[in-house]
Scaffold this motif. Structure first.
Motif, PDB file in Angstrom:
ATOM      1  N   ARG A 180      84.457 -18.794  20.881  1.00  0.00           N
ATOM      2  CA  ARG A 180      84.566 -20.243  20.721  1.00  0.00           C
ATOM      3  C   ARG A 180      85.666 -20.523  19.711  1.00  0.00           C
ATOM      4  O   ARG A 180      85.710 -19.893  18.652  1.00  0.00           O
ATOM      5  CB  ARG A 180      83.251 -20.842  20.233  1.00  0.00           C
ATOM      6  CG  ARG A 180      83.324 -22.349  19.957  1.00  0.00           C
ATOM      7  CD  ARG A 180      81.973 -22.899  19.555  1.00  0.00           C
ATOM      8  NE  ARG A 180      82.056 -24.335  19.273  1.00  0.00           N
ATOM      9  CZ  ARG A 180      82.251 -24.853  18.062  1.00  0.00           C
ATOM     10  NH1 ARG A 180      82.358 -24.041  16.996  1.00  0.00           N
ATOM     11  NH2 ARG A 180      82.317 -26.156  17.892  1.00  0.00           N
ATOM     12  N   GLN A 194      85.540 -17.913  16.848  1.00  0.00           N
ATOM     13  CA  GLN A 194      84.229 -17.313  16.627  1.00  0.00           C
ATOM     14  C   GLN A 194      83.936 -16.316  17.743  1.00  0.00           C
ATOM     15  O   GLN A 194      83.835 -16.702  18.902  1.00  0.00           O
ATOM     16  CB  GLN A 194      83.138 -18.381  16.604  1.00  0.00           C
ATOM     17  CG  GLN A 194      83.207 -19.347  15.432  1.00  0.00           C
ATOM     18  CD  GLN A 194      82.195 -20.455  15.575  1.00  0.00           C
ATOM     19  OE1 GLN A 194      82.367 -21.360  16.387  1.00  0.00           O
ATOM     20  NE2 GLN A 194      81.129 -20.392  14.786  1.00  0.00           N
ATOM     21  N   ALA A 254      78.867 -25.389  24.079  1.00  0.00           N
ATOM     22  CA  ALA A 254      79.753 -25.174  22.937  1.00  0.00           C
ATOM     23  C   ALA A 254      81.196 -24.860  23.309  1.00  0.00           C
ATOM     24  O   ALA A 254      82.004 -24.540  22.435  1.00  0.00           O
ATOM     25  CB  ALA A 254      79.195 -24.055  22.055  1.00  0.00           C
ATOM     26  N   THR A 279      81.473 -14.981  19.508  1.00  0.00           N
ATOM     27  CA  THR A 279      80.095 -15.457  19.619  1.00  0.00           C
ATOM     28  C   THR A 279      79.193 -14.515  20.399  1.00  0.00           C
ATOM     29  O   THR A 279      78.310 -14.938  21.124  1.00  0.00           O
ATOM     30  CB  THR A 279      80.081 -16.851  20.264  1.00  0.00           C
ATOM     31  OG1 THR A 279      80.991 -16.864  21.382  1.00  0.00           O
ATOM     32  CG2 THR A 279      80.519 -17.903  19.285  1.00  0.00           C
ATOM     33  N   LEU A 310      74.171 -22.184  24.597  1.00  0.00           N
ATOM     34  CA  LEU A 310      75.403 -22.130  23.815  1.00  0.00           C
ATOM     35  C   LEU A 310      76.636 -22.132  24.709  1.00  0.00           C
ATOM     36  O   LEU A 310      77.608 -22.844  24.442  1.00  0.00           O
ATOM     37  CB  LEU A 310      75.397 -20.887  22.925  1.00  0.00           C
ATOM     38  CG  LEU A 310      74.461 -20.938  21.718  1.00  0.00           C
ATOM     39  CD1 LEU A 310      74.305 -19.551  21.109  1.00  0.00           C
ATOM     40  CD2 LEU A 310      74.979 -21.922  20.673  1.00  0.00           C
ATOM     41  N   LEU A 320      78.429 -25.004  16.078  1.00  0.00           N
ATOM     42  CA  LEU A 320      77.872 -24.124  17.107  1.00  0.00           C
ATOM     43  C   LEU A 320      76.355 -24.303  17.202  1.00  0.00           C
ATOM     44  O   LEU A 320      75.800 -24.476  18.304  1.00  0.00           O
ATOM     45  CB  LEU A 320      78.221 -22.675  16.785  1.00  0.00           C
ATOM     46  CG  LEU A 320      77.743 -21.610  17.776  1.00  0.00           C
ATOM     47  CD1 LEU A 320      78.457 -21.752  19.106  1.00  0.00           C
ATOM     48  CD2 LEU A 320      77.983 -20.210  17.197  1.00  0.00           C
TER      49      LEU A 320
END
Length: 302
Positions: free
Chosen positions: A228, A235, A208, A237, A204, A44
Protein backbone atom coordinates in the motif's frame (compact mmCIF):
# COMPACT_ATOMS: atom_id res chain seq x y z
CA UNK A 1 26.10 -29.40 -1.53
CA UNK A 2 23.50 -30.70 -4.02
CA UNK A 3 22.45 -28.87 -7.18
CA UNK A 4 19.17 -27.61 -5.73
CA UNK A 5 20.90 -26.05 -2.71
CA UNK A 6 23.46 -24.35 -4.97
CA UNK A 7 20.63 -22.97 -7.09
CA UNK A 8 18.79 -21.65 -4.02
CA UNK A 9 21.91 -19.93 -2.71
CA UNK A 10 22.58 -18.40 -6.11
CA UNK A 11 19.03 -17.07 -6.30
CA UNK A 12 19.27 -15.53 -2.84
CA UNK A 13 22.61 -13.92 -3.64
CA UNK A 14 21.28 -12.46 -6.89
CA UNK A 15 18.29 -10.75 -5.29
CA UNK A 16 20.37 -9.55 -2.35
CA UNK A 17 22.73 -7.73 -4.69
CA UNK A 18 19.83 -6.11 -6.56
CA UNK A 19 17.76 -5.03 -3.54
CA UNK A 20 20.27 -4.05 -0.87
CA UNK A 21 20.84 -0.39 -0.03
CA UNK A 22 24.19 0.09 -1.71
CA UNK A 23 24.98 3.35 0.09
CA UNK A 24 25.71 1.38 3.26
CA UNK A 25 24.26 4.24 5.33
CA UNK A 26 21.64 3.34 7.94
CA UNK A 27 18.27 4.93 7.32
CA UNK A 28 17.80 7.42 10.16
CA UNK A 29 14.29 7.65 11.56
CA UNK A 30 13.55 11.07 12.97
CA UNK A 31 10.23 12.01 14.59
CA UNK A 32 8.88 13.27 11.29
CA UNK A 33 9.45 9.96 9.50
CA UNK A 34 8.00 7.97 12.40
CA UNK A 35 4.90 10.16 12.37
CA UNK A 36 4.45 9.59 8.62
CA UNK A 37 4.70 5.84 9.11
CA UNK A 38 2.30 5.81 12.06
CA UNK A 39 -0.15 7.99 10.12
CA UNK A 40 -0.07 5.47 7.28
CA UNK A 41 -0.72 2.70 9.81
CA UNK A 42 -3.71 4.59 11.22
CA UNK A 43 -5.14 4.95 7.71
CA UNK A 44 -4.66 1.25 7.05
CA UNK A 45 -6.37 0.15 10.29
CA UNK A 46 -9.19 2.64 9.72
CA UNK A 47 -9.92 1.50 6.16
CA UNK A 48 -9.77 -2.20 7.02
CA UNK A 49 -11.98 -1.82 10.08
CA UNK A 50 -14.55 0.25 8.18
CA UNK A 51 -14.72 -2.50 5.55
CA UNK A 52 -15.39 -5.08 8.28
CA UNK A 53 -18.18 -2.88 9.65
CA UNK A 54 -19.83 -2.72 6.22
CA UNK A 55 -19.49 -6.46 5.76
CA UNK A 56 -21.00 -7.33 9.12
CA UNK A 57 -23.60 -4.59 9.34
CA UNK A 58 -24.28 -5.37 13.00
CA UNK A 59 -23.29 -2.01 14.46
CA UNK A 60 -20.77 -3.52 16.88
CA UNK A 61 -17.66 -2.15 15.22
CA UNK A 62 -16.27 1.28 16.03
CA UNK A 63 -13.60 3.77 15.04
CA UNK A 64 -12.67 6.52 17.50
CA UNK A 65 -10.03 9.18 16.71
CA UNK A 66 -7.74 9.67 19.70
CA UNK A 67 -4.80 12.07 19.99
CA UNK A 68 -3.71 11.70 16.38
CA UNK A 69 -4.29 7.94 16.40
CA UNK A 70 -7.32 5.68 16.21
CA UNK A 71 -9.06 3.14 18.41
CA UNK A 72 -10.52 0.45 16.18
CA UNK A 73 -12.75 -2.55 16.73
CA UNK A 74 -13.37 -4.35 13.44
CA UNK A 75 -15.10 -7.52 14.63
CA UNK A 76 -14.67 -10.26 17.21
CA UNK A 77 -11.08 -11.56 17.47
CA UNK A 78 -9.82 -9.46 14.54
CA UNK A 79 -6.12 -8.52 14.24
CA UNK A 80 -7.36 -4.99 13.47
CA UNK A 81 -8.73 -4.50 17.00
CA UNK A 82 -6.23 -2.07 18.52
CA UNK A 83 -5.26 1.51 19.32
CA UNK A 84 -2.68 2.71 16.79
CA UNK A 85 -0.78 5.90 16.09
CA UNK A 86 -0.66 7.46 19.56
CA UNK A 87 2.22 9.70 20.53
CA UNK A 88 2.31 12.33 17.77
CA UNK A 89 -0.86 14.32 18.46
CA UNK A 90 -0.63 15.25 22.12
CA UNK A 91 -1.68 13.37 25.23
CA UNK A 92 -4.89 11.36 24.95
CA UNK A 93 -7.70 12.78 27.04
CA UNK A 94 -8.59 10.74 30.15
CA UNK A 95 -12.28 10.97 29.37
CA UNK A 96 -11.75 9.67 25.86
CA UNK A 97 -9.57 6.85 27.17
CA UNK A 98 -12.38 5.94 29.56
CA UNK A 99 -14.77 5.87 26.61
CA UNK A 100 -12.43 3.73 24.50
CA UNK A 101 -11.81 1.25 27.29
CA UNK A 102 -15.54 0.94 27.96
CA UNK A 103 -16.23 0.38 24.26
CA UNK A 104 -13.78 -2.54 24.15
CA UNK A 105 -15.15 -3.89 27.44
CA UNK A 106 -18.70 -3.82 26.06
CA UNK A 107 -17.49 -6.12 23.28
CA UNK A 108 -15.59 -8.47 25.57
CA UNK A 109 -12.21 -7.45 24.17
CA UNK A 110 -8.99 -6.19 25.79
CA UNK A 111 -7.54 -2.82 24.79
CA UNK A 112 -4.29 -3.22 22.88
CA UNK A 113 -2.17 -0.12 22.33
CA UNK A 114 0.74 -0.25 19.87
CA UNK A 115 3.04 2.58 20.96
CA UNK A 116 6.15 3.62 19.03
CA UNK A 117 9.19 4.06 21.24
CA UNK A 118 9.87 7.43 19.56
CA UNK A 119 6.42 8.69 20.59
CA UNK A 120 5.80 10.96 23.57
CA UNK A 121 7.11 8.92 26.54
CA UNK A 122 4.51 10.48 28.84
CA UNK A 123 1.85 8.39 27.10
CA UNK A 124 3.46 5.11 28.10
CA UNK A 125 3.68 6.28 31.70
CA UNK A 126 0.02 7.37 31.69
CA UNK A 127 -1.15 4.05 30.25
CA UNK A 128 0.85 2.11 32.83
CA UNK A 129 -0.86 4.09 35.58
CA UNK A 130 -4.20 3.09 34.07
CA UNK A 131 -3.37 -0.59 34.37
CA UNK A 132 -1.89 -1.38 30.95
CA UNK A 133 0.82 -4.04 30.96
CA UNK A 134 3.71 -4.46 28.57
CA UNK A 135 2.97 -7.65 26.65
CA UNK A 136 5.24 -7.71 23.60
CA UNK A 137 7.09 -5.72 20.95
CA UNK A 138 7.12 -5.44 17.18
CA UNK A 139 9.80 -3.91 14.99
CA UNK A 140 9.31 -1.41 12.19
CA UNK A 141 12.05 -1.55 9.55
CA UNK A 142 12.61 0.74 6.60
CA UNK A 143 14.35 0.78 3.23
CA UNK A 144 15.34 3.97 1.35
CA UNK A 145 13.94 3.75 -2.15
CA UNK A 146 15.92 4.98 -5.14
CA UNK A 147 14.66 5.49 -8.68
CA UNK A 148 15.40 1.97 -9.91
CA UNK A 149 15.14 -1.44 -8.28
CA UNK A 150 15.53 -4.73 -10.09
CA UNK A 151 12.92 -7.45 -10.18
CA UNK A 152 13.81 -11.08 -9.65
CA UNK A 153 12.16 -14.51 -9.79
CA UNK A 154 13.51 -17.89 -8.58
CA UNK A 155 13.87 -20.72 -11.08
CA UNK A 156 10.44 -22.16 -11.89
CA UNK A 157 8.52 -19.32 -10.19
CA UNK A 158 6.63 -16.49 -11.89
CA UNK A 159 6.10 -13.29 -9.90
CA UNK A 160 3.26 -11.23 -11.34
CA UNK A 161 0.55 -8.71 -10.45
CA UNK A 162 -2.46 -10.59 -9.16
CA UNK A 163 -5.70 -10.04 -11.08
CA UNK A 164 -9.26 -10.25 -9.81
CA UNK A 165 -9.78 -13.57 -11.55
CA UNK A 166 -7.33 -15.26 -9.16
CA UNK A 167 -8.20 -13.34 -6.01
CA UNK A 168 -9.54 -16.39 -4.17
CA UNK A 169 -6.44 -18.43 -5.02
CA UNK A 170 -4.25 -15.53 -3.88
CA UNK A 171 -6.20 -15.19 -0.63
CA UNK A 172 -5.97 -18.94 -0.03
CA UNK A 173 -2.18 -18.90 -0.41
CA UNK A 174 -1.73 -15.85 1.82
CA UNK A 175 -4.06 -17.09 4.56
CA UNK A 176 -2.43 -20.54 4.47
CA UNK A 177 1.02 -18.98 4.83
CA UNK A 178 0.00 -16.73 7.72
CA UNK A 179 -1.66 -19.66 9.47
CA UNK A 180 1.69 -21.52 9.47
CA UNK A 181 4.26 -18.91 10.56
CA UNK A 182 7.96 -19.56 10.98
CA UNK A 183 8.88 -20.14 14.60
CA UNK A 184 12.20 -18.27 14.71
CA UNK A 185 12.51 -15.33 17.09
CA UNK A 186 10.18 -13.94 19.73
CA UNK A 187 6.79 -15.67 19.50
CA UNK A 188 3.82 -13.48 18.71
CA UNK A 189 1.57 -12.73 21.66
CA UNK A 190 -1.42 -13.24 19.34
CA UNK A 191 -2.83 -16.14 17.38
CA UNK A 192 -5.74 -15.87 14.99
CA UNK A 193 -7.87 -18.55 13.33
CA UNK A 194 -7.28 -18.95 9.64
CA UNK A 195 -10.78 -17.72 8.75
CA UNK A 196 -10.26 -14.54 10.79
CA UNK A 197 -6.99 -13.84 8.98
CA UNK A 198 -8.68 -14.39 5.62
CA UNK A 199 -11.52 -12.01 6.49
CA UNK A 200 -9.12 -9.27 7.64
CA UNK A 201 -6.95 -9.61 4.52
CA UNK A 202 -10.02 -9.50 2.28
CA UNK A 203 -11.23 -6.32 3.99
CA UNK A 204 -7.82 -4.63 3.81
CA UNK A 205 -7.26 -5.48 0.15
CA UNK A 206 -10.71 -4.30 -0.84
CA UNK A 207 -10.68 -1.03 1.08
CA UNK A 208 -7.09 0.15 1.44
CA UNK A 209 -5.99 0.40 -2.19
CA UNK A 210 -3.36 -2.34 -2.06
CA UNK A 211 -1.52 -3.76 -5.03
CA UNK A 212 -1.43 -7.56 -4.97
CA UNK A 213 1.23 -9.92 -6.33
CA UNK A 214 1.21 -13.67 -6.84
CA UNK A 215 4.00 -16.23 -6.93
CA UNK A 216 3.00 -18.95 -9.37
CA UNK A 217 4.51 -22.42 -9.78
CA UNK A 218 3.22 -24.79 -12.47
CA UNK A 219 0.07 -22.73 -12.81
CA UNK A 220 -0.74 -22.72 -9.09
CA UNK A 221 -0.54 -19.71 -6.77
CA UNK A 222 1.95 -20.71 -4.06
CA UNK A 223 2.55 -17.33 -2.47
CA UNK A 224 1.25 -13.79 -2.36
CA UNK A 225 2.03 -10.31 -1.16
CA UNK A 226 0.66 -6.79 -1.22
CA UNK A 227 1.81 -3.19 -0.88
CA UNK A 228 0.00 0.00 0.00
CA UNK A 229 1.42 3.38 -0.99
CA UNK A 230 0.55 6.66 0.72
CA UNK A 231 2.39 9.92 1.48
CA UNK A 232 5.61 8.52 0.01
CA UNK A 233 5.44 5.47 2.29
CA UNK A 234 5.26 1.99 0.76
CA UNK A 235 3.76 -0.34 3.35
CA UNK A 236 4.73 -3.94 2.77
CA UNK A 237 1.34 -5.15 3.97
CA UNK A 238 2.06 -8.83 4.26
CA UNK A 239 3.61 -11.63 2.28
CA UNK A 240 3.21 -15.35 2.71
CA UNK A 241 4.36 -18.53 1.01
CA UNK A 242 2.72 -21.92 1.21
CA UNK A 243 4.76 -24.12 3.60
CA UNK A 244 5.67 -26.64 0.87
CA UNK A 245 7.33 -23.92 -1.23
CA UNK A 246 9.37 -22.10 1.41
CA UNK A 247 13.17 -21.64 1.33
CA UNK A 248 13.12 -21.09 -2.44
CA UNK A 249 13.51 -17.32 -2.47
CA UNK A 250 9.82 -16.56 -3.10
CA UNK A 251 9.48 -14.09 -0.25
CA UNK A 252 12.61 -12.30 -1.42
CA UNK A 253 11.30 -12.09 -4.97
CA UNK A 254 7.91 -10.78 -3.82
CA UNK A 255 9.71 -8.09 -1.85
CA UNK A 256 11.93 -7.13 -4.80
CA UNK A 257 9.00 -6.55 -7.17
CA UNK A 258 7.15 -4.44 -4.59
CA UNK A 259 10.24 -2.31 -3.95
CA UNK A 260 10.64 -1.77 -7.68
CA UNK A 261 7.01 -0.73 -8.17
CA UNK A 262 7.04 1.51 -5.09
CA UNK A 263 10.17 3.28 -6.29
CA UNK A 264 8.65 3.73 -9.74
CA UNK A 265 5.53 5.22 -8.11
CA UNK A 266 7.63 7.86 -6.34
CA UNK A 267 7.72 6.47 -2.79
CA UNK A 268 10.87 7.35 -0.86
CA UNK A 269 10.66 4.78 1.96
CA UNK A 270 9.42 1.19 2.17
CA UNK A 271 8.43 -0.13 5.59
CA UNK A 272 7.70 -3.55 7.02
CA UNK A 273 6.64 -4.70 10.50
CA UNK A 274 8.08 -7.92 11.96
CA UNK A 275 8.32 -9.89 15.16
CA UNK A 276 11.68 -9.25 16.89
CA UNK A 277 14.34 -11.77 15.89
CA UNK A 278 12.03 -13.48 13.40
CA UNK A 279 12.90 -15.04 10.07
CA UNK A 280 11.01 -12.21 8.40
CA UNK A 281 13.20 -9.64 10.11
CA UNK A 282 16.34 -11.57 9.17
CA UNK A 283 15.23 -11.73 5.54
CA UNK A 284 14.48 -8.03 5.14
CA UNK A 285 17.63 -6.93 6.97
CA UNK A 286 19.70 -9.07 4.63
CA UNK A 287 18.15 -7.09 1.80
CA UNK A 288 19.06 -3.70 3.21
CA UNK A 289 16.21 -2.80 5.54
CA UNK A 290 17.18 -0.90 8.69
CA UNK A 291 15.53 -1.08 12.10
CA UNK A 292 13.73 2.27 12.49
CA UNK A 293 11.84 1.90 15.75
CA UNK A 294 10.03 -0.56 17.97
CA UNK A 295 6.39 -0.55 19.01
CA UNK A 296 5.61 -1.59 22.56
CA UNK A 297 2.41 -3.64 22.83
CA UNK A 298 0.53 -2.48 25.93
CA UNK A 299 -2.62 -4.38 26.89
CA UNK A 300 -5.37 -3.71 29.41
CA UNK A 301 -7.85 -6.45 30.18
CA UNK A 302 -11.35 -5.02 30.36
Amino acid sequence: MDLREKEMRSNRAAVYSSAVDTTGKPLFCDIGLAERIERAEVQLITKGSAAAHRRNGDGRGFLKPIAGGVAAFAEHASPLNKVAGLGFGGMPDDGLLDEVEQAFADRGAPVQVELAHVADPAIGAALTERGYRLTSYENVLGFPLSAVHERFAPEGIEIRPSGEEEFEAWLEAVADGFAHPDTQGVPSHEEFPREVIAAAVRDLVGAAGMRRYSAVCNGAVVGGASVRMTDGIAQMTGAATAPAHRRRGIQTALLAVRLADAAAAGCDVAVVTTQPGSKSQENVQRQGFHLLYTRAILVKQT
